[in-house]
Every structure is written in C-alpha cells, then in structure tokens.
Design an enzyme around this catalytic site. Structure first.
Site, PDB file in Angstrom:
ATOM      1  N   SER A  55       3.609  -1.974  10.364  1.00  0.00           N
ATOM      2  CA  SER A  55       5.059  -2.041  10.551  1.00  0.00           C
ATOM      3  C   SER A  55       5.640  -3.419  10.257  1.00  0.00           C
ATOM      4  O   SER A  55       6.626  -3.827  10.872  1.00  0.00           O
ATOM      5  CB  SER A  55       5.455  -1.570  11.960  1.00  0.00           C
ATOM      6  OG  SER A  55       5.089  -0.218  12.145  1.00  0.00           O
ATOM      7  N   GLU A  96      -6.782   4.600   8.004  1.00  0.00           N
ATOM      8  CA  GLU A  96      -6.575   6.020   7.675  1.00  0.00           C
ATOM      9  C   GLU A  96      -7.826   6.612   7.011  1.00  0.00           C
ATOM     10  O   GLU A  96      -8.140   7.781   7.193  1.00  0.00           O
ATOM     11  CB  GLU A  96      -5.331   6.171   6.777  1.00  0.00           C
ATOM     12  CG  GLU A  96      -4.056   5.961   7.589  1.00  0.00           C
ATOM     13  CD  GLU A  96      -2.866   5.445   6.802  1.00  0.00           C
ATOM     14  OE1 GLU A  96      -2.867   5.508   5.561  1.00  0.00           O
ATOM     15  OE2 GLU A  96      -1.924   4.951   7.456  1.00  0.00           O
ATOM     16  N   HIS A 107      -9.469   0.933   5.164  1.00  0.00           N
ATOM     17  CA  HIS A 107      -8.181   1.181   5.829  1.00  0.00           C
ATOM     18  C   HIS A 107      -8.400   2.160   6.986  1.00  0.00           C
ATOM     19  O   HIS A 107      -9.205   3.095   6.869  1.00  0.00           O
ATOM     20  CB  HIS A 107      -7.177   1.746   4.820  1.00  0.00           C
ATOM     21  CG  HIS A 107      -5.782   1.773   5.363  1.00  0.00           C
ATOM     22  ND1 HIS A 107      -5.355   2.743   6.235  1.00  0.00           N
ATOM     23  CD2 HIS A 107      -4.745   0.927   5.195  1.00  0.00           C
ATOM     24  CE1 HIS A 107      -4.093   2.489   6.561  1.00  0.00           C
ATOM     25  NE2 HIS A 107      -3.696   1.400   5.955  1.00  0.00           N
ATOM     26  N   LYS A 125       0.066   4.279  -0.238  1.00  0.00           N
ATOM     27  CA  LYS A 125      -0.569   5.472   0.353  1.00  0.00           C
ATOM     28  C   LYS A 125      -0.343   6.679  -0.570  1.00  0.00           C
ATOM     29  O   LYS A 125      -0.315   6.504  -1.785  1.00  0.00           O
ATOM     30  CB  LYS A 125      -0.048   5.695   1.774  1.00  0.00           C
ATOM     31  CG  LYS A 125      -0.171   4.404   2.605  1.00  0.00           C
ATOM     32  CD  LYS A 125       0.035   4.593   4.056  1.00  0.00           C
ATOM     33  CE  LYS A 125      -0.120   3.227   4.742  1.00  0.00           C
ATOM     34  NZ  LYS A 125      -0.008   3.306   6.197  1.00  0.00           N
ATOM     35  N   GLU A 131      -5.124  -4.998  10.754  1.00  0.00           N
ATOM     36  CA  GLU A 131      -4.102  -3.971  10.919  1.00  0.00           C
ATOM     37  C   GLU A 131      -4.356  -3.199  12.211  1.00  0.00           C
ATOM     38  O   GLU A 131      -5.162  -2.253  12.224  1.00  0.00           O
ATOM     39  CB  GLU A 131      -4.148  -2.987   9.746  1.00  0.00           C
ATOM     40  CG  GLU A 131      -3.881  -3.606   8.398  1.00  0.00           C
ATOM     41  CD  GLU A 131      -3.374  -2.563   7.409  1.00  0.00           C
ATOM     42  OE1 GLU A 131      -2.250  -2.727   6.939  1.00  0.00           O
ATOM     43  OE2 GLU A 131      -4.081  -1.580   7.153  1.00  0.00           O
ATOM     44  N   GLY A 184       2.965  -1.113   4.240  1.00  0.00           N
ATOM     45  CA  GLY A 184       2.996   0.312   3.925  1.00  0.00           C
ATOM     46  C   GLY A 184       4.417   0.755   3.598  1.00  0.00           C
ATOM     47  O   GLY A 184       4.917   0.544   2.501  1.00  0.00           O
ATOM     48  N   GLY A 185       5.073   1.327   4.585  1.00  0.00           N
ATOM     49  CA  GLY A 185       6.405   1.913   4.389  1.00  0.00           C
ATOM     50  C   GLY A 185       7.399   1.014   3.673  1.00  0.00           C
ATOM     51  O   GLY A 185       8.102   1.461   2.755  1.00  0.00           O
ATOM     52  N   GLY A 220       2.614   2.399  10.705  1.00  0.00           N
ATOM     53  CA  GLY A 220       3.538   3.513  10.524  1.00  0.00           C
ATOM     54  C   GLY A 220       4.275   3.917  11.788  1.00  0.00           C
ATOM     55  O   GLY A 220       4.936   4.961  11.825  1.00  0.00           O
ATOM     56  N   ASN A 274       0.856  -1.184   0.000  1.00  0.00           N
ATOM     57  CA  ASN A 274       0.000   0.000   0.000  1.00  0.00           C
ATOM     58  C   ASN A 274       0.890   1.231   0.000  1.00  0.00           C
ATOM     59  O   ASN A 274       1.504   1.566   1.008  1.00  0.00           O
ATOM     60  CB  ASN A 274      -0.893  -0.043   1.257  1.00  0.00           C
ATOM     61  CG  ASN A 274      -1.714   1.212   1.434  1.00  0.00           C
ATOM     62  OD1 ASN A 274      -1.803   2.040   0.529  1.00  0.00           O
ATOM     63  ND2 ASN A 274      -2.326   1.351   2.605  1.00  0.00           N
TER      64      ASN A 274
HETATM   65  P1  PGA Z   1       2.944   0.352   7.578  1.00  0.00           P
HETATM   66  O1  PGA Z   1       1.475   0.523   6.963  1.00  0.00           O
HETATM   67  O2  PGA Z   1       3.493  -0.931   7.039  1.00  0.00           O
HETATM   68  O3  PGA Z   1       3.713   1.557   7.098  1.00  0.00           O
HETATM   69  O4  PGA Z   1       2.803   0.306   9.066  1.00  0.00           O
HETATM   70  C1  PGA Z   1       0.630  -0.575   6.795  1.00  0.00           C
HETATM   71  C2  PGA Z   1      -0.691  -0.128   6.231  1.00  0.00           C
HETATM   72  O5  PGA Z   1      -1.187   0.932   6.623  1.00  0.00           O
HETATM   73  O6  PGA Z   1      -1.284  -0.807   5.365  1.00  0.00           O
END
Ligand code: PGA
Length: 255
Positions: free
Chosen positions: A216, A100, A98, A11, A170, A237-238, A176, A9
C-alpha cells in the site's frame, strides 16, 4: 550510495494493449517529472515483457522484470517460463518469493532458493520478497519470520552473489489492503534486515544492497517512507497501474 529503486508490480492486470498504453503514459509523465538517478522497473505479466523491454531499452535507468520464473532450466513443464526465456525478452529482473506466490502457489523457501540460483546464473537480478503476515506481527514474530524467509532462500549464496540481489520487505497485512506500515515499522524492519545481512556478509554488502518497501505504498505516503534511512525505494502494486501516481512515487525520494 545505494541505488534508489521504484518497481511497479502489475500482478494479473492489463491486457497487452492496455499495458503498452500504460508504459507510454509513464514515459510521457517522466518527461514532465524526470528522475534520472532512480532505477525504474516495470513488472508486467509475461506476455508484455518483450514489447515493453523494446519500448524502454533506450531510456535511462529503466528496466523490466518478470513477476515469476520457473526454477529449472527448461523441459516438459507446460505453462511455465524459464529464466533464459525471460532474459531473451530483454528483461533484467525477476520478482522472486512474492507473498501471493508463497500463499496461492505454495512456494516455499527450498523452491525459492532454486529460483534465486537459476536467476543469478542467467544474469537476471532477483527482487527477493520477504514479509510477515498479520498473525506473525501480532504474535511479535515478525523479525524471526522475515529473517527465516531471507536466510532459508538466500544465505547459501556467496557474498558477491548475495550483493546482486534487491530485497523487498512487504508485510503481507499491508499488501493491497490500504494499510501501510508506519515509517517506524518500515525503518525498524529495514534496519534489522540490513543488520542481519551485515552479520552474515559484512558491511560492504549490507551497506550497498537496496531494500525496498512494499505494501500500500502510494503517491501520498511514498515521501515519508522513502525518507527513512534504510528504505531505498518501493515495490508498488495498485498505485503502479496509474501513470501519474507511479511517477509521483518515483519522484518521492528526498532531494
Ligand atoms: P500494493 O502491492 O502496493 O497493491 O499493496 C504491493 C505488492 O504486492 O508488491
């Protein structure tokens, strides 16, 4: 055998050019570390969808997802993108719910259930996200929170439609933050989710649905997370923004 899946993802990251470059790097890295049985999904911003879908269309077990969709078919909704448009780019998946989106865009279960419905109607597979925040975890309300998020938005589906979903657990406190759920926390939540799906839809659906972990997850910890019995992969994500890390995660399933 459940499908093993790693979805990246992105983002709100990567310009058009940088996004295409990242995909090229991922494809190149996969030549060095092939993972033919793992379904690899990239979820870039909308503007990249068509170009990335074109790049990966001939690759084995590779798909493209949008990060969101509108809940209605079409109309006067300036700035929005419909599921039909997403499908027309070649994307086959959509991230729905998600945290967010729930938090910053006030998306509630009623809206999310409509998004799930219209996605399935247009043959777009929802990657449906659920997860508790830190206050809910500390108050020991994580199980009920996650079950409510899941049931409110998806338990109206028939068994055959529910079986088309991909679920992503999640925990919000892990997204994050660099704080990952322990393998015990991940496994026990995934097992709980699967048992609730079993109660509602039976063993055939619950044993075949993929439940991904997100929060993470990175090239260092993916191996121990993916070794958990009920963890079928990750929503990343990251770490999905760096080709070598993303491909190392793809190659982190037990042999
Ligand atoms: P992250 O994000 O791996 O940066 O923690 C995961 C996500 O929001 O799907």
């Amino acid at each position: 055998m459940r499908k093993k899946i790693v979805a990246g993802n992105w983002k709100m990251n990567k310009t058009f050019e940088a996004g295409l470059q990242l995909v090229d790097e991922i494809i190149k890295e996969l030549d060095a570390q092939p993972a033919s049985e793992v379904l690899k999904i990239i979820a870039p911003p909308y503007i990249h969808l068509a170009a990335i879908a074109e790049k990966v269309i001939l690759l084995n077990e590779f798909g493209v997802a949008s990060q969101n969709c509108h809940h209605l078919a079409n109309g006067a909704y300036t700035g929005e993108v419909s599921t039909e448009m997403i499908v027309s780019t070649g994307a086959k998946y959509v991230i729905v719910g998600h945290s967010e989106r729930r938090l910053y865009f006030a998306e509630n279960s009623e809206l999310l259930s409509q998004k799930v419905d219209i996605a399935l109607k247009n043959n777009l597979t929802p990657i449906f996200c659920i997860g508790e925040n830190l206050a809910e975890r500390n108050a020991d309300k994580h199980l009920e929170t996650v079950l409510k998020q899941l049931s409110d938005a998806t338990f109206h589906l028939s068994a055959s439609d529910f079986g088309r979903l991909i679920i992503a657990y999640e925990p919000v406190w892990a997204i994050g933050t660099g704080v990952t759920a322990t393998t015990e926390q991940a496994q026990s939540m995934h097992k709980y989710i699967r048992s609730e799906i079993n109660k509602k839809y039976g063993a055939e659906v619950s044993s075949s649905i993929s439940i991904l972990y997100g929060g993470s997850c990175n090239a260092q910890n993916a191996k121990e997370l993916f070794a958990c019995e009920d963890v079928d992969g990750g929503l990343i994500g990251g770490a999905a923004l760096k080709a070598p890390d993303f491909v190392t995660i793809i190659n982190s399933f037990p042999a």
